[in-house]
Design a protein around this motif. Structure first.
Motif, PDB file in Angstrom:
ATOM      1  N   ARG A  59       0.844  -1.264   0.022  1.00 44.63           N
ATOM      2  CA  ARG A  59       0.211  -0.033  -0.126  1.00 44.63           C
ATOM      3  C   ARG A  59       0.946   1.263   0.101  1.00 44.63           C
ATOM      4  O   ARG A  59       0.407   2.511  -0.586  1.00 44.63           O
ATOM      5  N   LYS A  60       1.864   1.126   0.803  1.00 49.23           N
ATOM      6  CA  LYS A  60       3.034   2.309   0.859  1.00 49.23           C
ATOM      7  C   LYS A  60       3.411   2.889  -0.627  1.00 49.23           C
ATOM      8  O   LYS A  60       3.805   3.870  -0.853  1.00 49.23           O
ATOM      9  N   ILE A  61       3.815   1.642  -1.198  1.00 42.47           N
ATOM     10  CA  ILE A  61       4.400   1.996  -2.433  1.00 42.47           C
ATOM     11  C   ILE A  61       3.364   2.018  -3.789  1.00 42.47           C
ATOM     12  O   ILE A  61       3.620   2.719  -5.051  1.00 42.47           O
ATOM     13  N   ALA A  62       2.338   1.714  -3.595  1.00 37.65           N
ATOM     14  CA  ALA A  62       0.977   1.781  -4.690  1.00 37.65           C
ATOM     15  C   ALA A  62       0.729   3.059  -5.063  1.00 37.65           C
ATOM     16  O   ALA A  62       0.604   3.159  -6.463  1.00 37.65           O
ATOM     17  N   VAL A  63       0.467   4.135  -4.263  1.00 41.03           N
ATOM     18  CA  VAL A  63       0.102   5.419  -4.470  1.00 41.03           C
ATOM     19  C   VAL A  63       1.365   6.131  -5.455  1.00 41.03           C
ATOM     20  O   VAL A  63       1.029   6.614  -6.625  1.00 41.03           O
ATOM     21  N   PRO A  64       2.267   6.119  -4.862  1.00 42.58           N
ATOM     22  CA  PRO A  64       3.412   6.856  -5.948  1.00 42.58           C
ATOM     23  C   PRO A  64       3.643   6.282  -7.153  1.00 42.58           C
ATOM     24  O   PRO A  64       3.922   6.877  -8.269  1.00 42.58           O
ATOM     25  N   GLU A  65       3.509   4.685  -7.313  1.00 48.16           N
ATOM     26  CA  GLU A  65       3.800   3.893  -8.345  1.00 48.16           C
ATOM     27  C   GLU A  65       2.726   4.297  -9.487  1.00 48.16           C
ATOM     28  O   GLU A  65       3.060   4.347 -10.716  1.00 48.16           O
ATOM     29  N   ARG A  66       1.456   4.604  -8.868  1.00 45.59           N
ATOM     30  CA  ARG A  66       0.260   4.810  -9.817  1.00 45.59           C
ATOM     31  C   ARG A  66       0.484   6.329 -10.352  1.00 45.59           C
ATOM     32  O   ARG A  66       0.146   6.636 -11.762  1.00 45.59           O
ATOM     33  N   ALA A  94       0.978   7.463 -14.296  1.00 44.48           N
ATOM     34  CA  ALA A  94       0.295   8.467 -14.841  1.00 44.48           C
ATOM     35  C   ALA A  94       0.979   9.309 -15.556  1.00 44.48           C
ATOM     36  O   ALA A  94       0.826   9.930 -16.684  1.00 44.48           O
ATOM     37  N   ALA A  95       2.332   9.718 -15.062  1.00 43.39           N
ATOM     38  CA  ALA A  95       3.295  10.904 -15.766  1.00 43.39           C
ATOM     39  C   ALA A  95       3.737   9.902 -16.859  1.00 43.39           C
ATOM     40  O   ALA A  95       3.738  10.788 -17.922  1.00 43.39           O
ATOM     41  N   ASP A  96       4.014   8.697 -17.011  1.00 41.16           N
ATOM     42  CA  ASP A  96       4.371   8.293 -18.138  1.00 41.16           C
ATOM     43  C   ASP A  96       3.566   8.555 -19.232  1.00 41.16           C
ATOM     44  O   ASP A  96       3.782   8.576 -20.261  1.00 41.16           O
ATOM     45  N   HIS A  97       2.356   7.981 -18.899  1.00 46.58           N
ATOM     46  CA  HIS A  97       1.215   8.241 -19.928  1.00 46.58           C
ATOM     47  C   HIS A  97       0.900   9.764 -20.372  1.00 46.58           C
ATOM     48  O   HIS A  97       0.810   9.872 -21.502  1.00 46.58           O
ATOM     49  N   VAL A  98       1.057  10.660 -19.637  1.00 50.79           N
ATOM     50  CA  VAL A  98       1.043  12.072 -19.858  1.00 50.79           C
ATOM     51  C   VAL A  98       2.335  12.407 -20.839  1.00 50.79           C
ATOM     52  O   VAL A  98       2.215  13.067 -22.091  1.00 50.79           O
ATOM     53  N   ASN A  99       3.506  11.999 -20.442  1.00 54.20           N
ATOM     54  CA  ASN A  99       4.579  12.273 -21.372  1.00 54.20           C
ATOM     55  C   ASN A  99       4.360  11.467 -22.828  1.00 54.20           C
ATOM     56  O   ASN A  99       4.654  12.194 -23.664  1.00 54.20           O
TER      57      ASN A  99
END
Length: 470
Positions: free
Chosen positions: A394-401, A405-410
């Protein structure tokens, strides 16, 4: 495996009957079976032979590991392979479930049913002396059904013991063979091929696996042999190869994680190996075993172990190097030795339980109590490790998502430029998508604003960018 078998007692009688029936088969241009024979294809004539005149192959790889189930009967099999007790032991093993000799193998039951309903479809293979090379299990099933004859192809008169092994393996590795060797029996077959001088890449090709898979399986096999030796009790009882028949996936995963960790931290890799081996001994499921990381013993087990399972305090010691007088190195770290000591205790306890019919009942009872206590402690430890794993996830799920998302925006920015240049941009849909993105960022900002009393630069930007929408 070199050379010929000792001649079975009815070898001459079998040879005479085989030759007589071969003459008839050739006269009638009967059925043939093709086998790999000394590097080339050979076509063998098929005849019918009485099932009671044939001998089960003592070297068959199908039950190699299972032979150790009864050491006394296995000794008879080694010393007098053609005797009635030895042959009866082979017949018994051919019908047993590989991982549990007290149960009939469902595959054997299915074979019996098929033979009863449809009869024999594929011929077996024998030597001229009547030794079964292929079809040992079919012969056992036909005997159980009371069928008098079995169709078999016949190998050449100069067939050697190594020829028998080669033909059996080549037939087993064909894709059309229904009943595969068990995992441990395949490991044994690979080692025998290596001992016979075959190259690793040649064996891997023959078994239709990659060379690195062969290396992995060899590592697993050595781990099993080491575990068996470590399991030896004061009474001489040990675990057996067959006791690891159901552990293929667990041990292969252990090899993968151990090898990866060993590159950066050998001591941690050894701790992981010992904890997971202990869990294999305790029959934990693969999903539970995966939770045992390098710190599993020190973090979750140590303080919960009852006194009868708690290893004595371990210390590193100096070990001399053979051939280099005066040169010494430190052996394993204390944490590794402690973890290993617990695994040794469980290996010996499991060996005692598995050999209950041969040991003093009091010794077996103590071993059973140790196994039960260990299972309880490990179960509690696995539960804690699982909860921690979920927390970390759970700790790493939020920043990974957000990173995704940033990869998709790029990627969107790159494709935006391309679509604009080609005049294929759907501006209305793009505008709608931006509104959806803005709404998502506003929702995220509300959650972040309630969480961070002293926001960092990223959170501060998010709050500022969506302030008008809040």
């Amino acid at each position: 495996m070199a050379g010929k078998f000792d001649v079975p007692p009815e070898a001459e009688t079998n040879r005479m009957l085989v030759e007589e029936r071969l003459v008839q088969a050739r006269t009638e241009a009967g059925a043939k079976v093709t086998v790999d024979w000394r590097g080339q294809q050979k076509h063998l004539d098929v005849i019918s032979m009485p099932v009671q005149m044939l001998y089960f192959n003592p070297d068959t790889h199908r039950i190699r590991a299972q032979r150790s189930l009864d050491l006394e009967r296995n000794r008879v099999l080694d010393e007098e392979p053609w005797s009635e007790p030895a042959q009866d032991y082979l017949r018994h093993l051919l019908g047993c479930k590989p991982s549990n000799p007290n149960q009939t193998d469902p595959d054997f039951t299915a074979l019996v049913d098929e033979l009863r309903e449809s009869g024999q479809k594929d011929p077996g293979i024998i030597t001229p002396e009547g030794i079964l090379v292929d079809g040992n299990t079919r012969c056992a099933a036909l005997r159980q059904l009371g069928v008098k004859d079995i169709r078999v192809a016949v190998l050449p008169p100069d067939t050697s013991r190594s020829d028998i092994s080669d033909v059996e393996l080549s037939l087993q590795l064909r894709r059309d063979k229904r009943r595969d060797y068990t995992y441990v029996n395949r490991l044994i077959a690979v080692e025998e091929q290596l001992a016979a001088g075959r190259r690793e890449d040649d064996i891997a090709r023959a078994f239709n696996i990659k060379t690195n898979t062969l290396h992995k399986d060899r590592w697993v096999y050595q781990l099993i042999l080491d575990a068996i030796e470590r399991s030896r009790t004061d009474s001489g009882a040990t675990l057996r190869l067959v006791d690891f028949e159901e552990d293929q996936e667990q041990l292969r995963e252990l090899h993968r994680d151990y090898t990866k960790l060993k590159q950066t931290d050998p001591d941690a890799a050894d701790q992981l190996k010992e904890s997971r081996l202990a869990m294999v001994v305790l029959d934990f499921a693969k999903t539970s075993i995966r939770l045992a990381e390098a710190d599993f013993h020190t973090r979750y087990l140590d303080e919960r172990l009852p006194m009868e399972l708690k290893p004595a305090e371990q210390q590193s010691a100096s070990v001399g190097i053979p051939g280099l007088p005066g040169v010494a190195v430190q052996d394993a770290a204390p944490t590794v030795k402690t973890t290993r000591a617990l695994t040794d205790t469980l290996l010996r306890a499991k060996a005692a339980v598995q050999n209950a019919d041969k040991l003093d009942p009091a010794e077996v009872a103590r071993a059973g109590q140790l196994m039960t206590a260990a299972s309880d402690v490990f179960t509690a430890a696995v539960k804690l490790a699982g909860l921690n794993a979920q927390l970390q996830k759970r700790k790493i799920a939020v920043p990974e998502r957000l990173t995704d998302a940033a990869d998709h925006v790029n990627q969107c920015a790159s494709e935006f430029a391309d679509a604009k240049a080609k005049r294929v941009l759907d501006e209305e849909s793009f505008d709608d998508a931006l509104l959806t993105l803005r709404a998502s960022l506003v929702r995220l900002a509300k959650q972040a604003g309630r969480t961070f009393t002293t926001p960092g630069d990223g959170v501060a930007w998010l709050l500022e960018a969506t302030r008008a929408e809040a």
